[in-house]
Design a protein around this motif. Structure first.
Motif, mmCIF file in Angstrom:
data_model
loop_
_atom_site.group_PDB
_atom_site.id
_atom_site.type_symbol
_atom_site.label_atom_id
_atom_site.label_comp_id
_atom_site.label_asym_id
_atom_site.label_seq_id
_atom_site.Cartn_x
_atom_site.Cartn_y
_atom_site.Cartn_z
ATOM 1 N N ARG A 45 0.984 -1.063 0.371
ATOM 2 C CA ARG A 45 0.237 0.262 0.111
ATOM 3 C C ARG A 45 1.374 1.941 -0.515
ATOM 4 O O ARG A 45 0.781 1.867 -0.993
ATOM 5 C CB ARG A 45 -1.153 -0.549 1.367
ATOM 6 C CG ARG A 45 -1.880 0.826 1.560
ATOM 7 C CD ARG A 45 -2.848 0.731 2.899
ATOM 8 N NE ARG A 45 -2.293 1.012 3.841
ATOM 9 C CZ ARG A 45 -1.652 2.191 4.669
ATOM 10 N NH1 ARG A 45 -2.443 2.823 4.886
ATOM 11 N NH2 ARG A 45 -1.025 1.853 5.756
ATOM 12 N N ASP A 46 2.244 1.603 1.100
ATOM 13 C CA ASP A 46 3.182 2.225 0.698
ATOM 14 C C ASP A 46 4.490 2.594 1.232
ATOM 15 O O ASP A 46 4.812 1.536 2.119
ATOM 16 C CB ASP A 46 2.821 2.877 2.163
ATOM 17 C CG ASP A 46 3.335 3.819 2.587
ATOM 18 O OD1 ASP A 46 4.300 4.759 1.635
ATOM 19 O OD2 ASP A 46 3.230 5.272 3.428
ATOM 20 N N THR A 48 6.773 3.886 0.290
ATOM 21 C CA THR A 48 7.563 4.334 0.312
ATOM 22 C C THR A 48 8.020 4.128 2.144
ATOM 23 O O THR A 48 9.107 5.343 2.938
ATOM 24 C CB THR A 48 7.031 6.012 0.210
ATOM 25 O OG1 THR A 48 5.860 5.912 1.131
ATOM 26 C CG2 THR A 48 7.280 5.793 -1.008
ATOM 27 N N ASP A 49 7.338 4.105 2.737
ATOM 28 C CA ASP A 49 6.738 3.542 4.020
ATOM 29 C C ASP A 49 8.416 2.264 4.408
ATOM 30 O O ASP A 49 8.332 1.883 4.323
ATOM 31 C CB ASP A 49 5.897 2.451 4.712
ATOM 32 C CG ASP A 49 5.999 2.840 6.162
ATOM 33 O OD1 ASP A 49 6.609 3.590 7.124
ATOM 34 O OD2 ASP A 49 4.777 2.092 6.549
#
Length: 52
Positions: A45-46, A48-49
């Motif tokens: 989902r993310d 960049t996390d």
């Protein structure tokens, strides 16, 4: 429609086997659930996390 029927049969078979297997793994594991699925979904989902 006759070409789709084997796919539904396969998915039904997978669901009938996967449910009890997951339940037994959960029972034998002392109730602990793996965080692999959660972390994989969170990363997808993310991306960049960097904390997962």
């Amino acid at each position: 429609m006759s070409r789709v029927t084997p796919v539904f049969g396969l998915f039904t078979l997978i669901a009938l086997v996967d449910g009890p297997v997951y339940s037994n793994l959960h029972r034998w594991g002392g109730g602990w659930k793996s965080s692999f699925v959660y972390l994989y979904a969170k990363k997808s989902r993310d991306p960049t996390d960097h904390y997962c």
